[in-house]
Design a protein around this motif. Structure first.
Motif, short mmCIF file in Angstrom:
data_model
loop_
_atom_site.label_atom_id
_atom_site.label_comp_id
_atom_site.label_asym_id
_atom_site.label_seq_id
_atom_site.Cartn_x
_atom_site.Cartn_y
_atom_site.Cartn_z
N PRO A 1 37.00 34.02 52.72
CA PRO A 1 37.43 34.90 50.93
C PRO A 1 36.68 34.64 49.85
O PRO A 1 36.32 35.30 48.92
N THR B 1 38.37 42.22 45.84
CA THR B 1 38.77 40.97 46.03
C THR B 1 38.80 39.92 46.01
O THR B 1 39.60 38.70 45.81
N GLU B 2 38.00 39.51 46.40
CA GLU B 2 36.81 38.36 46.15
C GLU B 2 37.94 37.07 44.15
O GLU B 2 37.74 36.59 44.48
N GLU C 1 41.28 37.22 44.64
CA GLU C 1 41.32 35.70 45.82
C GLU C 1 41.27 34.70 45.28
O GLU C 1 42.30 32.87 44.98
N SER D 1 43.74 34.40 41.20
CA SER D 1 45.11 33.68 42.24
C SER D 1 45.42 32.61 43.01
O SER D 1 45.79 32.15 42.36
#
Length: 337
Positions: free
Chosen positions: A52, A323-324, A327, A330
């Motif tokens: 991730p 996306t990275e 993540e 978050s």
């Protein structure tokens, strides 16, 4: 696609995040042993377990491999176009000069493609190499059409193929292997010369019985245009029996002890050699022009494909980066909360 952690900015961000997490855990701020156990092990994770935080995208890697392949093909097509262009000029001059050899024979002996004979040879002039458009398939189609036309005159007609060039042989032997009388290959390995064509013509005459020869080749018009052509040559026996030809020959004075029949025999053989020499040069010139056009189109298509792959790669790369980041942000927000 290159991993997000391999980029300088992402590397600093991940290291910073790892440092904050470790400091947070070492100070005991986590409060819960389960949470401390989970986050305390992050410093020992493998690259596969840190997917991730910037794993290599399989789809992006496929796109990059395709881009490399297209770039390699583009380099090859550009090089082939330049080679064909360098060869075209020299061979074009030779082809234009060779037209003066067979034209006087046509004026004297004529060209009668509709002559019906019992034994006929179809000489197909093709190339040894491909990647030159449809010049080889064109002469093969014309050769097959001539064979069918001769078959309409009667089932007792003897028609054979004589093939010059590897590509013509590869196509004709699929359905006419038993009808191929002779084959000449690698004729363009060295520069085409009259001596080579004379030897080929002499070998064809000695090894075959014929009443007429129909030579199929591509006549060069321009770099982007060629014209399929059929040259018809009659045997010495038919020329001797043609009163129109022998009557025209009476207007010339024959030196030496040669008779009119012997002169026609020599003229017929010399006409065959000259016509073959011109046909091979015309076909080779058409091949170079067609290869230039084909390689130019291939280079253009490779460039368009490369643009599309680059756009796809950039979209995939940007989506992976987004996306990275989501993540990472978050996870940091979850810790702070």
């Amino acid at each position: 696609m290159a991993s997000g952690s391999a980029r300088p900015g992402s590397t600093r961000l991940v290291k910073l995040l790892y440092g904050n997490v470790n400091s947070y855990l070492s100070s005991g701020a986590a409060g819960i042993n389960g949470g401390g156990a989970v986050w305390g092990s992050t410093t020992g994770l493998s690259s596969a377990e840190l997917a991730p935080f910037g794993a290599r995208s399989a789809s992006g890697q496929i796109v990059r491999n395709r881009m490399k392949s297209v770039k390699s093909i583009q380099k090859i097509t550009k090089a082939m176009k330049m080679v064909a262009a360098s060869k075209l000029r020299n061979i074009q001059v030779k082809a234009e000069n060779s037209r003066g050899l067979w034209q006087p024979f046509t004026a004297l002996l004529g060209d009668a493609p509709a002559t019906k004979v019992d034994k006929k040879l179809i000489v197909t002039i093709s190339s040894d190499k491909g990647l030159c458009g449809g010049i080889n398939s064109t002469v093969v189609k014309y050769s097959r059409a001539l064979f069918r036309l001769n078959g309409l005159d009667g089932p007792d007609k003897d028609v054979k193929y004589v093939i010059v060039g590897e590509k013509g042989k590869a196509q004709l032997q699929r359905d006419s292997k038993k009808l191929i009388s002779m084959y000449f290959g690698e004729t363009q390995k060295s520069s085409i010369c009259f001596t080579q064509c004379s030897m080929m013509a002499d070998e064809i005459i000695k090894s075959n019985e014929y009443d007429a020869i129909q030579m199929v080749y591509n006549k060069f018009n321009s770099v982007v245009s060629f014209q399929p052509t059929v040259a018809t040559l009659l045997s010495p026996q038919l020329l001797i029996g043609d009163q129109e030809v022998t009557g025209d020959l009476d207007a010339y004075e024959i030196e030496g002890s040669d008779t009119k029949e012997e002169v026609l025999q020599n003229l017929s053989e010399f006409q065959f050699a000259c016509t073959m020499y011109n046909a091979m040069l015309e076909n080779a010139t058409s091949e170079m022009g067609a290869r230039m056009s084909a390689m130019e189109n291939s280079t253009r298509n490779a460039s368009d494909m490369l643009d599309r792959l680059t756009l796809t790669y950039n979209r995939s790369r940007q989506a992976s980066i987004t996306t990275e980041l989501i993540e990472i942000i978050s996870g940091a927000a979850a810790l702070e909360g």
